[in-house]
Design an enzyme around this catalytic site. Structure first.
Site, PDB file in Angstrom:
ATOM      1  N   GLN A 198       0.934  -1.186   0.029  1.00 30.51           N
ATOM      2  CA  GLN A 198       0.003  -0.076  -0.144  1.00 30.51           C
ATOM      3  C   GLN A 198       0.757   1.369  -0.038  1.00 30.51           C
ATOM      4  OE1 GLN A 198      -3.279   0.507  -0.316  1.00 30.51           O
ATOM      5  NE2 GLN A 198      -3.828  -1.861   0.002  1.00 30.51           N
ATOM      6  N   ASP A 200       0.555   4.068   1.342  1.00 27.91           N
ATOM      7  CA  ASP A 200       0.866   4.730   2.895  1.00 27.91           C
ATOM      8  C   ASP A 200       1.548   3.928   3.645  1.00 27.91           C
ATOM      9  OD1 ASP A 200      -1.001   2.946   3.372  1.00 27.91           O
ATOM     10  OD2 ASP A 200      -2.862   4.011   3.865  1.00 27.91           O
ATOM     11  N   ARG A 201       2.020   2.541   3.005  1.00 28.82           N
ATOM     12  CA  ARG A 201       2.798   1.697   3.832  1.00 28.82           C
ATOM     13  C   ARG A 201       2.254   0.758   4.909  1.00 28.82           C
ATOM     14  NH1 ARG A 201       5.420   3.214  -0.589  1.00 28.82           N
ATOM     15  NH2 ARG A 201       7.634   3.109  -0.236  1.00 28.82           N
ATOM     16  N   LEU A 202       0.845   0.920   4.885  1.00 30.69           N
ATOM     17  CA  LEU A 202       0.108   0.109   5.640  1.00 30.69           C
ATOM     18  C   LEU A 202      -0.472  -1.074   4.912  1.00 30.69           C
ATOM     19  CD1 LEU A 202      -2.358   2.737   7.674  1.00 30.69           C
ATOM     20  CD2 LEU A 202      -0.604   1.317   8.520  1.00 30.69           C
ATOM     21  N   HIS A 203       0.676  -1.778   4.623  1.00 30.74           N
ATOM     22  CA  HIS A 203       0.574  -3.066   3.737  1.00 30.74           C
ATOM     23  C   HIS A 203      -0.588  -4.010   4.187  1.00 30.74           C
ATOM     24  CE1 HIS A 203       3.798  -1.137   1.742  1.00 30.74           C
ATOM     25  NE2 HIS A 203       4.596  -1.268   2.773  1.00 30.74           N
TER      26      HIS A 203
END
Length: 237
Positions: A198, A200-203
């Site tokens: 993702q 936003d790095r909220l994978h």
């Protein structure tokens, strides 16, 4: 920074991944079995022109001394039993597996922003199946496998060329290449994790596990019951 090292500012590299609307959700998994999910993801990877070798995967092994090693292999079969690759049985990976059959495999399909991580136990496939696949390979690849003492020290590149030429001379243009010390391994997984990046790095990370009484952990909140003895759970990125 040491002399000769890259001057590229790696810390500044940023790649755009998926957006929140394209998140990988549990509801997207129609059949709660990781082999089914893997099959769907692999099919998409096969249809993605930018992915030139969708079956390329990093294989990690650990030696008898506890030293890890990692290299890329080509997975040649993915079934409900597991994942099969082929190698020289005298290679470093084969020596590692002989002493410690626990391995890990990672696929990374960059254009899709997806990765699959697998942990399991590797075992040799039958000699008959290895021979069958060996003779399905291009003849040049068969000769190459016979010529290479994989992972062993050799004096030069020309040494390989000379060995290859000698094999070609001995076999002639049509002689069958005998199976060298070479064959397949089947990795039977007990863990398969699906990762989707993702921006936003909220994978997204959804992990499947089986064996060792994992079904007793099912609580319907953090650990969920899957199919065929698997459980699944979402992990924080």
């Amino acid at each position: 920074m040491s002399q000769g090292a890259s001057e590229v500012p790696l810390s500044a590299l940023r790649l755009k991944y998926c957006e929140r609307k394209d998140a990988f959700l549990e509801d997207n998994i129609k059949v709660k079995n990781p082999f089914c999910v893997f099959g769907d993801w692999l099919e998409l990877a096969l249809k993605t022109p930018e992915i030139l070798e969708p079956n390329a995967a990093a294989l990690a092994t650990v030696s008898a001394e506890g030293r890890p090693s990692n290299r890329y292999v080509l997975v040649k079969e993915a079934t409900a039993e597991g994942f099969t690759f082929f190698t020289n049985y005298g290679s470093r990976k084969a020596e590692d597996i002989k002493s410690n059959p626990n391995v890990a495999i990672s696929f990374y399909w960059l254009p899709l922003r997806r990765s699959v991580r697998i942990e399991g136990v590797a075992e040799k496939i039958s000699a008959e199946d290895s021979l069958k696949y060996f003779h399905q390979r291009p003849r040049a690849s068969q000769i190459g496998a016979a010529a290479s003492p994989q992972s062993q020290r050799i004096p030069s590149r020309s040494y390989l060329d000379d060995v290859e030429a000698a094999i070609k001379l001995e076999l002639g243009p049509d002689g069958e290449v005998p199976l060298p010390n070479w064959g397949g391994y089947l990795v039977r997984p007990d863990l398969i994790e699906f990762w989707q990046g993702q921006t936003d790095r909220l994978h997204d990370r959804i992990r499947f596990r089986r064996g060792g009484g994992v079904e007793s952990e099912v609580d319907g909140k953090l650990v969920h019951k899957g199919e065929d003895g698997w459980v699944y759970e979402r992990l924080a990125p």
